[in-house]
Design an enzyme around this catalytic site. Structure first.
Site, PDB file in Angstrom:
ATOM      1  CD  GLU A  85      -3.670  -0.635  -1.963  1.00 45.23           C
ATOM      2  OE1 GLU A  85      -4.860  -1.663  -1.315  1.00 45.23           O
ATOM      3  OE2 GLU A  85      -4.221   0.974  -2.314  1.00 45.23           O
ATOM      4  CG  HIS A 110      -1.976   0.377   0.709  1.00 45.25           C
ATOM      5  ND1 HIS A 110      -2.048   2.023   1.216  1.00 45.25           N
ATOM      6  CD2 HIS A 110      -3.655   0.396   0.810  1.00 45.25           C
ATOM      7  CE1 HIS A 110      -3.182   3.140   1.289  1.00 45.25           C
ATOM      8  NE2 HIS A 110      -4.350   1.820   0.836  1.00 45.25           N
TER       9      HIS A 110
END
Length: 240
Positions: A205, A76
């Site tokens: 992501e 992330h």
């Protein structure tokens, strides 16, 4: 299993102490999640390996379990190719090689539909300027899964024209969640006292499709005993 239980395992393991091991050109972190931790079944052994060779950062995720369990490991990291403390990402150009995306409901959970990007604001197959593209959206910005088909090819490219910096991403995963920092509000202070307001960074992501355990039409996100979870993402940085 309800929606509260299907989020990425990363939501629990980023708060725990991982065991580091230095390796050639990088570092490997390992962690064992106990059976029942955060409601997940099975003892899960996890290894995340970071290696840097030249301009390419590779992240490899491996895991094994003794009970069938959902797993969705990802990274992330927030990026802004303009550099630390830059106000926004509107001058970035992005492309994502995906013909379909997953619409979401009011709680940001996928509805179960797999929708063509053709003719929508989610068609990023050709490079677009992020500022103008975000302005076309009805919501706060992008926070959606894009459905990938060809593994290990370049799934996304981001270009910052003023600096010439380029980020390209390859992955073995079936999806990439594109997020434009819609919920940052300037309350976080970073290096050098920089603050991070809304749209000051982006995330790409690479992962399984969100809520896959509740959507049988989505690619499988369960790991069974005797199997090995093994996924890799490559981040390549360059300038032109």
């Amino acid at each position: 299993m309800d929606n509260s239980e299907i989020l990425s395992l990363g939501l629990i393991v980023w708060k725990v102490l991982w065991k580091p091991k230095e390796i050639e050109n990088g570092v490997q972190f390992s962690y064992t999640s106990a059976d029942g931790e955060e409601g997940y079944p099975g003892e899960l052994q996890v290894w995340v390996t970071y290696t840097l060779v030249g301009s390419e950062l590779t992240i490899n995720y491996k895991a094994r379990t003794n009970k069938t369990t959902p797993i969705n490991l990802t990274n992330h990291s927030y990026f802004n190719l303009a550099g630390q403390g830059s106000e926004n990402i509107y001058d970035h150009e992005i492309s994502i090689d995906a013909a379909h995306y997953l619409p979401v409901d009011d709680t940001m959970i996928p509805t179960g539909e797999v929708v063509s990007v053709e003719g929508t604001c989610f068609d990023l197959r050709n490079p677009v300027d992020l500022g103008s593209q975000i302005a076309k959206l009805k919501g706060n910005g992008f926070d959606h899964n894009f459905c990938l088909t060809d593994k290990q090819h370049c799934c996304s490219r981001v270009y910052h024209k003023p600096s010439g910096r380029v980020l390209t991403i390859r992955t073995t995963q079936p999806g990439v969640q594109f997020y434009t920092a819609n919920f940052l509000d300037g309350s976080l202070n970073g290096k050098g006292g920089a603050v991070y307001p809304k749209h000051s960074a982006f995330c790409l992501e690479t992962q399984a499709w969100p809520d896959a355990v509740n959507k049988p039409q989505f690619p499988n996100a369960l790991l069974h005993p005797g199997e090995e979870y093994d996924q890799t993402t490559w981040f390549n940085f360059s300038a032109q």
